[in-house]
Design a protein around this motif. Structure first.
Motif, short mmCIF file in Angstrom:
data_model
loop_
_atom_site.label_atom_id
_atom_site.label_comp_id
_atom_site.label_asym_id
_atom_site.label_seq_id
_atom_site.Cartn_x
_atom_site.Cartn_y
_atom_site.Cartn_z
N GLN A 20 150.58 -28.40 30.10
CA GLN A 20 149.60 -26.47 29.66
C GLN A 20 150.46 -25.70 29.78
O GLN A 20 150.19 -24.93 28.84
CB GLN A 20 148.01 -27.06 29.68
CG GLN A 20 148.09 -29.50 29.66
CD GLN A 20 148.86 -29.77 28.26
OE1 GLN A 20 147.88 -29.02 26.45
NE2 GLN A 20 150.02 -30.50 28.13
N ASP A 62 155.22 -36.08 24.98
CA ASP A 62 154.28 -36.27 24.46
C ASP A 62 153.11 -35.09 25.23
O ASP A 62 152.18 -33.81 24.21
CB ASP A 62 153.50 -37.91 25.21
CG ASP A 62 154.24 -38.37 24.66
OD1 ASP A 62 154.73 -38.36 23.96
OD2 ASP A 62 153.85 -39.99 25.49
N CYS A 63 152.94 -34.68 26.57
CA CYS A 63 151.89 -33.84 27.39
C CYS A 63 152.01 -32.97 26.65
O CYS A 63 151.61 -31.53 26.10
CB CYS A 63 152.40 -34.05 28.71
SG CYS A 63 151.46 -35.62 29.32
N GLU A 96 153.67 -31.52 23.71
CA GLU A 96 153.61 -31.35 22.60
C GLU A 96 151.62 -31.21 22.07
O GLU A 96 151.49 -30.73 21.39
CB GLU A 96 153.29 -32.91 21.87
CG GLU A 96 153.39 -32.71 20.27
CD GLU A 96 153.97 -33.92 19.95
OE1 GLU A 96 153.26 -35.00 19.83
OE2 GLU A 96 154.41 -34.07 18.81
N GLN A 97 150.94 -31.67 23.35
CA GLN A 97 149.75 -31.26 23.14
C GLN A 97 149.59 -30.73 23.72
O GLN A 97 148.43 -29.69 23.43
CB GLN A 97 149.26 -32.58 24.84
CG GLN A 97 148.78 -33.74 24.25
CD GLN A 97 148.12 -34.44 22.41
OE1 GLN A 97 146.78 -33.95 22.35
NE2 GLN A 97 149.04 -34.92 22.06
N SER A 98 149.83 -29.91 24.40
CA SER A 98 149.90 -27.81 25.23
C SER A 98 149.59 -27.14 23.09
O SER A 98 149.49 -26.38 22.88
CB SER A 98 150.83 -27.96 25.33
OG SER A 98 152.27 -27.17 24.61
N LYS A 118 149.22 -28.70 20.16
CA LYS A 118 148.05 -29.08 18.77
C LYS A 118 147.05 -29.13 20.04
O LYS A 118 146.03 -29.82 18.86
CB LYS A 118 149.00 -31.13 18.74
CG LYS A 118 150.76 -30.88 17.89
CD LYS A 118 150.61 -32.05 17.73
CE LYS A 118 151.97 -31.81 16.53
NZ LYS A 118 153.11 -33.08 16.23
N ALA A 119 145.97 -29.07 20.96
CA ALA A 119 145.05 -29.91 20.98
C ALA A 119 144.54 -28.66 21.87
O ALA A 119 145.80 -27.90 22.01
CB ALA A 119 144.98 -31.07 22.27
N ALA A 124 141.34 -29.97 25.86
CA ALA A 124 141.98 -31.30 25.43
C ALA A 124 143.54 -32.11 25.95
O ALA A 124 143.66 -33.01 26.39
CB ALA A 124 141.53 -31.50 23.59
N GLY A 125 143.78 -30.99 26.48
CA GLY A 125 145.54 -31.32 26.49
C GLY A 125 145.51 -31.17 28.04
O GLY A 125 146.32 -32.38 29.17
N TYR A 161 144.67 -35.06 28.75
CA TYR A 161 145.50 -36.02 28.25
C TYR A 161 146.55 -35.64 29.33
O TYR A 161 146.81 -37.00 29.12
CB TYR A 161 146.09 -34.95 26.63
CG TYR A 161 147.26 -35.83 26.41
CD1 TYR A 161 146.85 -36.58 25.63
CD2 TYR A 161 148.68 -35.78 26.52
CE1 TYR A 161 147.82 -37.90 24.43
CE2 TYR A 161 149.27 -36.43 26.46
CZ TYR A 161 149.15 -38.20 25.04
OH TYR A 161 150.23 -38.59 24.13
N GLU A 162 146.63 -34.86 30.29
CA GLU A 162 147.74 -35.21 31.14
C GLU A 162 147.47 -36.10 32.06
O GLU A 162 147.86 -36.99 32.73
CB GLU A 162 147.92 -33.28 31.62
CG GLU A 162 148.90 -33.56 32.42
CD GLU A 162 148.42 -31.93 33.37
OE1 GLU A 162 150.30 -30.72 32.65
OE2 GLU A 162 148.16 -31.58 34.57
#
Ligand code: NAI
Length: 697
Positions: free
Chosen positions: A138, A237-238, A240-242, A244-245, A249-250, A253-254
């Motif tokens: 993140q 995926d992780c 990408e979350q940085s 999108k989320a 939340a990121g 997720y991680e």
């Protein structure tokens, strides 16, 4: 002590001090939080610096804590980083030498970062089958951009601070310095002491002009490159979350990703391999401090396939090599091959022209044994015939200086017998390189019954210097790797008799993850090598059963790629294995003479008969003390035989399946009238561990 606390005027300095690389073990993490709390409570302290003692800022999480309660015990690393990031006074990281994994994540939690130019920075968790677990996925995209960050996270490879500092818009480092990094960090801390708000990486935006396109591309690339490993895709995926989320939340997720990955067999296998590699250098009766013999000059006897490759290893490491042959033509041929290999590397841009010239300048050749007298080690790689070895070793015994190490690259002969050709058996050892010797990682170091401890220690050290994975083997026929592969090959032969085609066996084994199935491997190495060994076996062990198919193949002159025909057909000059109607016909006829009606054999049976053949022989090798430990066998197979890394080696794989299950399956195989019931008698060690519910590890 795992971290020291002191003050430099108004700046508190917390120095991680947990040798060798300031791993972030539970006591170290506690010491950091105590330091932060103490600095917060001290009104005279205006700013805080975190640095590392010795040869690292921090090498990251303490992997010995993995899957133990200490790994997640509070304060866990995310909590430590949250405390650092949430401190009311500025925290500056003074980063030098290495900042890896959790070490880099800790630095990313600081408000400012000063780095020594040469610092190696990495998030290597993917190499253990994991994602970074303390915010790395993140925070790194926020300071380096999505693409650079993802490349680092997915590859796990280190990058130098000075390279990263040049990236436009990077926010990883506030300063990169040549001189004393701690002094620079303390000075920066003084300058920013009263600046507010405190800059936090988590508050930085993450941007990409075409996120959907980019992440799709990243996913496809990773899928193609890491077919059998789940972690790289999770890294994508992780990251990408940085984008999108939210940051929180990121992080969640991680966290979930790392927890899930920790218990995958792939991550277990990679961690096993990581520790197994380190364990190879530990020899119980040869302690770490054993004095080494100095090695400054190397001699190689024989400039053939192996001699040339062996010489290249030492030239690459900057050691002068003298190569001896009986005829000038052989020397010329050997040197030309070395040149050709280096020139190919230069052409591919993998080697600079001046480096190539430097390496060649270290190489000399001779026809005269007298010129070997200065060498500290000589490695013999002449024909595999005991008479030839005898002549060479008797001569070496006459000319080599006292204390020189006499090594043989024999793959099948008795190292003790070779040592007996000299009056100094204590100086004789086996160095079994794998072909191509300049490429393959594995070096089996064969300890004879008379080999001196310092000779063993010196060769292990030298092996590390030439970047090999060195595994100690006792003396036995085939040493660790080839002794096991013989049993694997026997099973492969039985499978042909019972109904398989070579391509079916190869396909199943390659689907399991091997780089190459047994028949393609035979064609590459030369089927005549196994033939020569079997001819010897028919005399030595007449009771041992082999499938005749491989002999019939060799009788047809089908030695493999070198004759453009083996188990497969090959177009001239090509390496593509094409199914051969001639070979299939030969196998069918052979079955007919045996009176066998072929049956359909599942991929599962193929794989398990081959792999458990390795496991059972491996268990005998451990029990006899030929290998020091089961994990050494795994390293031999991972680095020398193309065993799939994500399965951790044959012994690790057997542990994963469960030894009880392995033995049950072997009993089933033993009941097959066309197989060999003796073959499947579990090795006593395997039987015992299976009965006790134990494992090789
Ligand atoms: P090679 O036939 O390619 O080379 C042997 C070289 O030794 C030839 O150039 C020959 O002229 C030279 N030679 C023979 N007698 C000599 C003598 N008395 N004095 C000086 N030079 C002499 O053989 P290769 O494949 O390089 O094998 C060498 C050794 O390495 C053998 O012991 C073999 O078992 C072992 N080995 C081979 C592997 C392979 O994949 N080829 C793998 C591991 C070990």
């Amino acid at each position: 002590m795992t971290a020291r606390y002191e003050t430099h005027g108004p700046v508190a300095v917390i120095t991680l001090d947990n040798p060798p690389v300031n791993g972030l073990s539970l006591p170290t993490r506690r010491a950091i939080t105590e330091g932060i709390a103490r600095a917060e409570a001290d009104a005279a302290v205006m700013a805080i610096v975190i640095t590392g003692a010795g040869k690292a800022f921090s090498g990251g999480a303490d992997i010995k804590e993995f899957t133990t309660p200490a790994a997640t015990a509070e304060p866990n690393l995310p909590s430590v980083i949250a405390m650092v990031e949430g401190a009311s006074k500025p925290v500056v990281a003074a980063v030098h030498s290495v900042a890896m994994g959790g070490g880099l994540e800790l630095a990313l939690g600081c408000h400012y970062r000063v780095a020594a130019r040469s610092t190696q920075v990495a998030l290597p968790e993917v190499k253990l089958g994991l994602v970074p677990g303390a915010g790395g996925t993140q925070r790194l995209p926020r300071v380096l951009g999505v693409e650079t960050a993802l490349n680092m996270i997915v590859s796990g490879e280190p990058v130098k601070a000075e390279v990263l500092a040049q990236l436009p818009g990077q926010k990883l480092f506030d300063e990169v310095v040549d001189s004393d990094v701690l002094a620079a960090a303390v000075a920066l801390a003084g300058r920013v002491a009263s600046l507010r708000p405190l800059p936090r990486v988590r508050d930085l935006p993450v941007k990409h002009p075409n996120p959907d396109g980019y992440f799709q591309f990243a996913r496809n690339t990773v899928k193609a490159m890491a077919r059998n490993l789940p972690a790289p895709a999770r890294c994508v995926d992780c990251v990408e979350q940085s984008m999108k989320a939210s940051f929180e939340a990121g992080l969640r997720y991680e966290r979930e990703a790392i927890m899930a990955l920790t218990f995958t067999p792939e991550s277990r296998a990679l961690r096993h391999a990581f520790f197994a590699e380190r364990a190879t250098s530990k020899i119980p009766d040869v302690p770490a401090g054993t004095p080494l013999r100095p090695i400054a000059r190397v001699a190689v006897i024989g400039a053939g396939t192996m001699g040339g490759g062996i010489a290249m290893n030492f030239l690459n490491a900057g050691l002068p090599v003298v190569m001896l042959e009986q005829k000038q033509e052989a020397l010329d041929r050997g040197v030309a091959t070395i040149r050709k290999n280096y020139e190919a590397q230069v052409k591919k841009g993998k080697l600079k022209e001046d480096k190539y010239q430097q390496r060649m300048a270290l190489l000399s050749t001779t026809l005269d044994y007298a010129e070997l007298k200065d060498a500290d080690i000589v490695i013999e790689a002449v024909f595999e015939e005991i008479g030839v070895k005898e002549a060479v070793f008797r001569r070496l015994d006459e000319v080599m200086k006292p204390g020189a190490i006499l090594a043989t690259n024999t793959s099948t002969l008795d190292v003790d017998r070779i040592a007996g050709f000299t009056k100094r058996p204590q100086d004789v050892i086996g160095t079994h390189f794998f072909s191509p010797a300049n490429v393959m990682k594995l070096l089996e170091v064969v300890r004879g019954k008379a080999t001196a401890k310092d000779v063993l220690a010196t060769v292990m050290d030298l092996g590390r210097k030439i970047k090999k994975t060195c595994v100690v083997s006792g003396v036995c026929d085939g040493f660790i790797g080839n002794r096991m592969i013989e049993q694997y090959s026997r099973q492969a032969g039985f499978l042909l008799e019972e109904g398989c085609t070579p391509q079916q066996v190869d396909r199943a084994v390659e689907k399991f993850g091997f780089a190459m199935g047994p028949f393609r491997m035979g064609d590459l190495a030369g089927n005549d090598i196994g033939w020569a060994i079997r001819k010897r076996r028919y005399v030595e062990k007449p009771g041992m059963r082999y499938s005749k198919t491989a002999d019939l193949l060799c009788e047809m002159g089908r030695y493999g790629q070198k004759t453009s025909a083996g188990w497969y057909d090959y177009a001239p000059g090509k390496r593509d294995a094409l199914p051969s109607a001639t070979v299939e016909q030969m196998i069918v006829e052979h079955r007919r003479t045996l009176g066998v009606s072929p049956r359909k054999i599942s991929d599962d049976e193929i794989v398990h008969r081959l792999v458990y053949a390795l496991v059972n022989e491996g268990a005998k090798i451990v029990e006899e003390g030929i290998a020091l430990r089961a994990s050494d066998i795994d390293m031999v197979y991972l680095t020398g035989y193309g065993f799939p890394l994500f399965r951790g080696g044959p012994m690790c794989y057997a542990d994963t399946v469960g030894l009880f299950n392995v033995v049950q399956t072997m009993k089933r195989f033993a009941a097959n009238p066309l197989d060999d019931a003796d073959f499947w008698q579990p090795a006593p060690l395997l039987a015992r561990l299976a009965a006790e519910g134990g494992s090789f590890s």
